[in-house]
Design a protein around this motif. Sequence first.
Motif: not given
Length: 386
Positions: A318-326
Amino acid sequence: MYCKHLSLLNFRNYVRLELDLSPAVSLLIGDNAQGKSNLLEAISFLSTTKSLRATSDREVINWRAAEDQFSFTRVAGSVARADAIVKLEFVVSPTETSASKRIRVNDTPRRSIDVVGLVNVVSFVPKDLELVEGSPSARRRYLDVMISQVDHQYVRTLSHYGKVLIQRNSLLKRMRDRQPRIEQLHFWDEELSAAGGYLVVKRQRTVGEIAELVKPLYQALSGSALSLEVVHRTNVNVADGATPNDIAESIRQQMQHHREKEVALGATLIGPHRDDLSLLLAGRDMTAYGSRSQQRLIAVALKLAESALIQRLTGEQPILLLDDVMSELDEHRRDFLLNAIQPGQQVVFAATDLADFDERLARHTDLLRVEAGVITPYQTANQIGG
Protein backbone atom coordinates in the motif's frame (compact mmCIF):
# COMPACT_ATOMS: atom_id res chain seq x y z
CA MET A 1 1.12 0.34 -6.07
CA TYR A 2 1.88 4.04 -6.26
CA CYS A 3 0.27 7.36 -7.08
CA LYS A 4 1.93 8.62 -10.26
CA HIS A 5 0.20 11.97 -10.55
CA LEU A 6 -2.01 14.08 -8.32
CA SER A 7 -4.22 16.90 -9.58
CA LEU A 8 -5.98 19.32 -7.22
CA LEU A 9 -8.34 22.23 -7.79
CA ASN A 10 -9.65 24.28 -4.85
CA PHE A 11 -8.75 21.54 -2.35
CA ARG A 12 -8.07 22.99 1.10
CA ASN A 13 -5.35 25.64 0.56
CA TYR A 14 -4.40 24.32 -2.90
CA VAL A 15 -5.97 26.53 -5.55
CA ARG A 16 -4.39 24.49 -8.34
CA LEU A 17 -1.78 21.74 -8.28
CA GLU A 18 -0.35 19.29 -10.81
CA LEU A 19 2.22 17.04 -9.14
CA ASP A 20 4.16 13.99 -10.36
CA LEU A 21 5.13 11.80 -7.42
CA SER A 22 8.11 9.51 -7.02
CA PRO A 23 7.27 5.79 -6.91
CA ALA A 24 9.68 5.53 -3.97
CA VAL A 25 10.10 8.02 -1.10
CA SER A 26 8.99 11.66 -1.12
CA LEU A 27 9.57 14.11 1.70
CA LEU A 28 7.44 17.24 2.09
CA ILE A 29 9.20 19.95 4.10
CA GLY A 30 7.49 23.11 5.28
CA ASP A 31 6.33 25.12 8.26
CA ASN A 32 3.04 24.36 9.95
CA ALA A 33 -0.21 25.27 8.14
CA GLN A 34 1.40 25.39 4.68
CA GLY A 35 -0.39 22.41 3.12
CA LYS A 36 1.70 19.30 3.89
CA SER A 37 -1.10 17.48 5.68
CA ASN A 38 -3.58 18.63 3.04
CA LEU A 39 -1.54 16.92 0.33
CA LEU A 40 -1.49 13.63 2.26
CA GLU A 41 -5.23 14.02 2.83
CA ALA A 42 -5.78 14.36 -0.92
CA ILE A 43 -3.86 11.15 -1.66
CA SER A 44 -5.85 9.33 1.03
CA PHE A 45 -9.05 10.69 -0.54
CA LEU A 46 -8.30 8.56 -3.61
CA SER A 47 -8.48 5.45 -1.44
CA THR A 48 -11.22 6.03 1.13
CA THR A 49 -13.30 8.60 -0.84
CA LYS A 50 -13.40 10.60 2.39
CA SER A 51 -11.30 13.15 4.23
CA LEU A 52 -8.84 12.05 6.90
CA ARG A 53 -9.87 14.97 9.10
CA ALA A 54 -13.14 16.52 7.95
CA THR A 55 -16.56 15.45 9.16
CA SER A 56 -18.16 16.42 5.83
CA ASP A 57 -17.00 16.78 2.22
CA ARG A 58 -17.80 20.49 2.29
CA GLU A 59 -14.85 21.12 4.63
CA VAL A 60 -12.26 20.17 1.97
CA ILE A 61 -13.45 22.92 -0.39
CA ASN A 62 -11.10 25.90 -0.53
CA TRP A 63 -12.80 28.62 1.53
CA ARG A 64 -12.74 31.15 -1.31
CA ALA A 65 -14.29 28.62 -3.68
CA ALA A 66 -16.94 27.68 -1.10
CA GLU A 67 -18.26 31.24 -1.26
CA ASP A 68 -18.88 30.90 -5.01
CA GLN A 69 -21.98 28.83 -5.80
CA PHE A 70 -20.57 27.99 -9.24
CA SER A 71 -17.22 26.73 -7.98
CA PHE A 72 -16.17 23.19 -7.02
CA THR A 73 -13.29 21.09 -5.70
CA ARG A 74 -11.57 18.46 -7.81
CA VAL A 75 -9.25 15.70 -6.61
CA ALA A 76 -7.85 13.45 -9.33
CA GLY A 77 -5.06 10.94 -9.46
CA SER A 78 -3.40 8.35 -11.63
CA VAL A 79 -2.43 5.24 -9.65
CA ALA A 80 -0.27 2.41 -10.91
CA ARG A 81 -1.27 -1.06 -9.77
CA ALA A 82 0.45 -4.32 -10.63
CA ASP A 83 -2.02 -5.04 -13.43
CA ALA A 84 -3.26 -1.64 -14.59
CA ILE A 85 -3.29 2.14 -14.31
CA VAL A 86 -6.35 3.42 -12.44
CA LYS A 87 -7.52 6.99 -13.01
CA LEU A 88 -9.78 8.46 -10.33
CA GLU A 89 -11.59 11.77 -10.19
CA PHE A 90 -13.69 13.27 -7.39
CA VAL A 91 -15.65 16.48 -7.87
CA VAL A 92 -17.14 18.05 -4.74
CA SER A 93 -19.63 20.87 -5.21
CA PRO A 94 -20.99 23.00 -2.35
CA THR A 95 -24.71 22.99 -1.63
CA GLU A 96 -26.63 25.24 0.76
CA THR A 97 -25.92 23.07 3.79
CA SER A 98 -23.45 20.40 2.69
CA ALA A 99 -21.85 19.20 -0.56
CA SER A 100 -22.47 16.80 -3.42
CA LYS A 101 -19.80 14.44 -4.75
CA ARG A 102 -19.37 12.86 -8.18
CA ILE A 103 -16.85 10.08 -8.77
CA ARG A 104 -15.38 8.72 -11.98
CA VAL A 105 -13.01 5.77 -12.36
CA ASN A 106 -11.31 5.50 -15.75
CA ASP A 107 -13.86 8.05 -17.01
CA THR A 108 -16.84 5.94 -15.84
CA PRO A 109 -19.22 7.16 -13.10
CA ARG A 110 -18.97 5.15 -9.90
CA ARG A 111 -20.36 5.17 -6.35
CA SER A 112 -18.13 5.61 -3.32
CA ILE A 113 -18.77 2.04 -2.21
CA ASP A 114 -17.40 0.76 -5.54
CA VAL A 115 -14.16 2.74 -5.27
CA VAL A 116 -12.86 1.62 -1.87
CA GLY A 117 -10.12 -0.96 -2.39
CA LEU A 118 -8.98 0.24 -5.81
CA VAL A 119 -6.18 2.22 -4.15
CA ASN A 120 -4.69 0.94 -0.91
CA VAL A 121 -3.34 3.57 1.48
CA VAL A 122 -2.08 3.41 5.06
CA SER A 123 -1.72 6.78 6.74
CA PHE A 124 -0.35 7.96 10.06
CA VAL A 125 -1.38 11.45 11.16
CA PRO A 126 -1.10 13.06 14.62
CA LYS A 127 -4.81 12.42 15.14
CA ASP A 128 -4.09 8.68 15.02
CA LEU A 129 -3.04 8.80 18.66
CA GLU A 130 -6.80 8.43 19.16
CA LEU A 131 -6.27 4.81 18.14
CA VAL A 132 -4.92 4.30 21.62
CA GLU A 133 -6.08 7.18 23.80
CA GLY A 134 -9.41 7.86 22.10
CA SER A 135 -12.87 6.34 22.11
CA PRO A 136 -13.79 2.86 20.78
CA SER A 137 -15.11 4.48 17.59
CA ALA A 138 -11.55 5.42 16.56
CA ARG A 139 -10.41 1.81 16.93
CA ARG A 140 -13.45 0.52 15.04
CA ARG A 141 -12.66 2.95 12.24
CA TYR A 142 -9.07 1.64 12.11
CA LEU A 143 -10.43 -1.88 11.61
CA ASP A 144 -13.11 -0.83 9.14
CA VAL A 145 -10.76 1.17 6.89
CA MET A 146 -8.19 -1.63 6.88
CA ILE A 147 -10.62 -4.47 6.14
CA SER A 148 -12.59 -2.46 3.59
CA GLN A 149 -9.48 -2.06 1.44
CA VAL A 150 -9.08 -5.81 1.06
CA ASP A 151 -12.65 -7.15 1.27
CA HIS A 152 -15.35 -5.60 -0.89
CA GLN A 153 -18.09 -7.67 0.76
CA TYR A 154 -17.10 -6.10 4.07
CA VAL A 155 -17.56 -2.58 2.63
CA ARG A 156 -21.05 -3.39 1.42
CA THR A 157 -22.02 -5.22 4.61
CA LEU A 158 -20.74 -2.38 6.81
CA SER A 159 -22.71 0.17 4.79
CA HIS A 160 -25.87 -1.96 5.01
CA TYR A 161 -25.39 -2.51 8.75
CA GLY A 162 -25.12 1.24 9.35
CA LYS A 163 -28.37 1.93 7.48
CA VAL A 164 -30.22 -0.88 9.27
CA LEU A 165 -28.96 0.32 12.66
CA ILE A 166 -30.39 3.79 12.03
CA GLN A 167 -33.76 2.35 11.04
CA ARG A 168 -33.87 -0.04 14.00
CA ASN A 169 -32.97 2.67 16.51
CA SER A 170 -35.63 4.93 15.06
CA LEU A 171 -38.22 2.17 15.43
CA LEU A 172 -37.14 1.47 19.02
CA LYS A 173 -37.65 5.13 19.92
CA ARG A 174 -41.14 5.08 18.42
CA MET A 175 -41.92 1.85 20.30
CA ARG A 176 -40.87 3.60 23.48
CA ASP A 177 -43.58 6.13 22.73
CA ARG A 178 -46.01 3.21 22.12
CA GLN A 179 -46.51 3.87 18.41
CA PRO A 180 -45.66 0.73 16.34
CA ARG A 181 -46.14 -2.86 17.40
CA ILE A 182 -43.21 -5.06 18.34
CA GLU A 183 -43.77 -7.32 15.29
CA GLN A 184 -42.42 -4.54 13.09
CA LEU A 185 -39.03 -4.97 14.76
CA HIS A 186 -38.56 -8.54 13.52
CA PHE A 187 -37.51 -7.54 9.99
CA TRP A 188 -34.81 -5.19 11.29
CA ASP A 189 -33.64 -7.82 13.80
CA GLU A 190 -33.03 -10.25 10.93
CA GLU A 191 -31.23 -7.69 8.79
CA LEU A 192 -29.03 -6.43 11.63
CA SER A 193 -28.05 -9.86 12.93
CA ALA A 194 -27.18 -11.23 9.47
CA ALA A 195 -24.92 -8.29 8.66
CA GLY A 196 -23.50 -8.21 12.18
CA GLY A 197 -22.51 -11.86 12.03
CA TYR A 198 -20.27 -11.27 9.03
CA LEU A 199 -18.71 -8.11 10.49
CA VAL A 200 -17.85 -9.75 13.81
CA VAL A 201 -16.22 -12.80 12.20
CA LYS A 202 -14.18 -10.66 9.81
CA ARG A 203 -13.02 -8.35 12.56
CA GLN A 204 -12.03 -11.25 14.80
CA ARG A 205 -9.94 -12.87 12.10
CA THR A 206 -8.31 -9.59 11.15
CA VAL A 207 -7.45 -8.70 14.74
CA GLY A 208 -5.86 -12.14 15.12
CA GLU A 209 -3.57 -11.42 12.15
CA ILE A 210 -2.78 -7.90 13.34
CA ALA A 211 -1.95 -9.21 16.81
CA GLU A 212 0.60 -11.56 15.28
CA LEU A 213 2.22 -8.85 13.16
CA VAL A 214 2.29 -6.05 15.73
CA LYS A 215 4.19 -7.89 18.50
CA PRO A 216 7.67 -7.82 16.93
CA LEU A 217 7.05 -4.35 15.52
CA TYR A 218 6.27 -2.87 18.91
CA GLN A 219 9.16 -4.67 20.59
CA ALA A 220 11.60 -3.35 17.98
CA LEU A 221 10.20 0.20 18.15
CA SER A 222 10.13 0.33 21.93
CA GLY A 223 13.34 -1.60 22.58
CA SER A 224 11.37 -3.52 25.18
CA ALA A 225 10.78 -7.22 25.73
CA LEU A 226 7.17 -6.49 26.65
CA SER A 227 4.68 -8.02 24.25
CA LEU A 228 1.83 -5.89 22.96
CA GLU A 229 -1.44 -7.84 23.03
CA VAL A 230 -4.26 -6.76 20.69
CA VAL A 231 -7.64 -8.28 21.57
CA HIS A 232 -10.99 -7.90 19.82
CA ARG A 233 -13.76 -7.03 22.27
CA THR A 234 -17.41 -7.55 21.38
CA ASN A 235 -20.60 -7.80 23.41
CA VAL A 236 -21.82 -10.58 21.11
CA ASN A 237 -21.54 -14.09 22.54
CA VAL A 238 -18.98 -15.75 20.25
CA ALA A 239 -17.72 -19.31 20.57
CA ASP A 240 -14.39 -20.44 19.10
CA GLY A 241 -14.75 -21.32 15.44
CA ALA A 242 -18.17 -19.66 15.17
CA THR A 243 -19.43 -18.95 11.66
CA PRO A 244 -21.24 -15.76 10.57
CA ASN A 245 -24.53 -17.68 10.82
CA ASP A 246 -23.69 -18.80 14.36
CA ILE A 247 -22.96 -15.23 15.41
CA ALA A 248 -26.06 -13.91 13.66
CA GLU A 249 -28.18 -16.32 15.70
CA SER A 250 -26.40 -15.22 18.87
CA ILE A 251 -27.13 -11.56 18.07
CA ARG A 252 -30.83 -12.37 17.51
CA GLN A 253 -31.10 -14.18 20.81
CA GLN A 254 -29.31 -11.44 22.75
CA MET A 255 -31.48 -8.72 21.20
CA GLN A 256 -34.60 -10.62 22.25
CA HIS A 257 -33.19 -10.98 25.75
CA HIS A 258 -32.54 -7.21 25.98
CA ARG A 259 -35.74 -6.17 24.20
CA GLU A 260 -37.34 -4.25 27.06
CA LYS A 261 -34.13 -2.39 27.87
CA GLU A 262 -33.56 -1.49 24.21
CA VAL A 263 -37.08 -0.12 23.90
CA ALA A 264 -36.69 1.88 27.10
CA LEU A 265 -33.43 3.41 25.88
CA GLY A 266 -34.42 3.70 22.23
CA ALA A 267 -31.10 2.19 21.16
CA THR A 268 -29.64 -1.10 19.91
CA LEU A 269 -27.42 -2.50 22.64
CA ILE A 270 -26.00 -5.63 20.97
CA GLY A 271 -23.83 -5.77 17.86
CA PRO A 272 -20.51 -4.84 16.24
CA HIS A 273 -21.29 -1.11 16.45
CA ARG A 274 -20.15 -1.47 20.08
CA ASP A 275 -16.95 -3.42 19.36
CA ASP A 276 -13.58 -2.26 20.67
CA LEU A 277 -9.91 -3.27 20.79
CA SER A 278 -7.95 -3.86 23.98
CA LEU A 279 -4.28 -2.86 23.72
CA LEU A 280 -2.41 -4.51 26.58
CA LEU A 281 1.18 -4.35 27.84
CA ALA A 282 1.93 -6.70 30.72
CA GLY A 283 -1.82 -6.98 31.17
CA ARG A 284 -2.30 -3.22 31.55
CA ASP A 285 -4.72 -1.40 29.28
CA MET A 286 -2.70 1.20 27.38
CA THR A 287 -5.83 3.16 26.43
CA ALA A 288 -6.11 4.15 30.09
CA TYR A 289 -2.63 3.72 31.56
CA GLY A 290 -0.16 4.17 28.72
CA SER A 291 2.20 7.13 28.64
CA ARG A 292 2.09 9.43 25.61
CA SER A 293 5.33 7.87 24.36
CA GLN A 294 3.94 4.33 24.69
CA GLN A 295 0.67 5.32 23.02
CA ARG A 296 2.50 6.92 20.08
CA LEU A 297 4.70 3.84 19.56
CA ILE A 298 1.63 1.58 19.72
CA ALA A 299 -0.15 3.71 17.11
CA VAL A 300 2.87 3.60 14.79
CA ALA A 301 3.25 -0.17 15.28
CA LEU A 302 -0.46 -0.70 14.48
CA LYS A 303 -0.08 1.28 11.25
CA LEU A 304 3.00 -0.70 10.20
CA ALA A 305 1.12 -3.91 10.96
CA GLU A 306 -1.80 -2.67 8.84
CA SER A 307 0.58 -2.05 5.93
CA ALA A 308 2.10 -5.52 6.27
CA LEU A 309 -1.32 -7.20 6.42
CA ILE A 310 -2.63 -5.40 3.33
CA GLN A 311 0.47 -6.48 1.44
CA ARG A 312 0.03 -10.07 2.63
CA LEU A 313 -3.61 -10.19 1.53
CA THR A 314 -3.35 -8.31 -1.77
CA GLY A 315 0.19 -9.02 -2.93
CA GLU A 316 0.77 -5.26 -3.35
CA GLN A 317 2.40 -2.77 -1.03
CA PRO A 318 0.00 0.00 0.00
CA ILE A 319 0.95 3.66 -0.32
CA LEU A 320 2.31 4.81 3.05
CA LEU A 321 1.55 8.36 4.22
CA LEU A 322 3.39 9.55 7.34
CA ASP A 323 2.63 12.97 8.78
CA ASP A 324 4.90 14.34 11.51
CA VAL A 325 5.81 10.83 12.57
CA MET A 326 9.48 11.58 13.34
CA SER A 327 9.21 14.59 15.62
CA GLU A 328 8.69 12.63 18.85
CA LEU A 329 10.88 9.61 18.02
CA ASP A 330 14.49 9.30 19.12
CA GLU A 331 17.26 8.32 16.70
CA HIS A 332 16.96 4.56 17.32
CA ARG A 333 13.22 4.55 16.63
CA ARG A 334 13.61 6.76 13.57
CA ASP A 335 16.15 4.31 12.17
CA PHE A 336 13.83 1.38 12.76
CA LEU A 337 10.93 3.14 11.08
CA LEU A 338 13.02 4.02 8.03
CA ASN A 339 14.36 0.48 7.80
CA ALA A 340 10.80 -0.86 8.01
CA ILE A 341 9.99 0.74 4.66
CA GLN A 342 9.85 -2.01 2.06
CA PRO A 343 11.96 -1.69 -1.10
CA GLY A 344 9.77 -0.31 -3.88
CA GLN A 345 7.05 0.95 -1.53
CA GLN A 346 5.77 4.46 -2.16
CA VAL A 347 6.11 6.52 1.01
CA VAL A 348 5.26 10.19 1.46
CA PHE A 349 6.59 11.87 4.60
CA ALA A 350 5.52 15.30 5.84
CA ALA A 351 7.77 17.15 8.29
CA THR A 352 8.83 20.60 9.41
CA ASP A 353 12.53 19.80 9.77
CA LEU A 354 14.81 17.92 7.38
CA ALA A 355 17.16 17.27 10.32
CA ASP A 356 14.70 14.63 11.59
CA PHE A 357 15.76 12.39 8.69
CA ASP A 358 18.91 10.43 8.04
CA GLU A 359 21.20 12.12 5.49
CA ARG A 360 21.37 8.91 3.46
CA LEU A 361 17.59 8.90 3.10
CA ALA A 362 17.55 12.56 2.13
CA ARG A 363 20.01 11.93 -0.69
CA HIS A 364 17.77 9.22 -2.20
CA THR A 365 14.47 10.98 -1.64
CA ASP A 366 12.38 13.35 -3.71
CA LEU A 367 12.58 16.47 -1.54
CA LEU A 368 9.74 18.97 -1.92
CA ARG A 369 9.12 22.30 -0.23
CA VAL A 370 5.52 23.19 0.67
CA GLU A 371 4.69 26.85 1.19
CA ALA A 372 1.20 28.38 1.16
CA GLY A 373 -0.23 25.63 -1.04
CA VAL A 374 2.62 25.76 -3.55
CA ILE A 375 5.07 22.88 -4.02
CA THR A 376 8.60 23.39 -5.36
CA PRO A 377 11.81 21.30 -5.32
CA TYR A 378 13.58 21.57 -1.98
CA GLN A 379 17.20 22.60 -2.26
CA THR A 380 19.61 21.51 0.46
CA ALA A 381 22.84 23.33 1.23
CA ASN A 382 24.76 20.57 -0.58
CA GLN A 383 22.58 20.90 -3.68
CA ILE A 384 22.93 24.68 -3.70
CA GLY A 385 26.69 24.50 -3.28
CA GLY A 386 27.30 21.63 -5.67
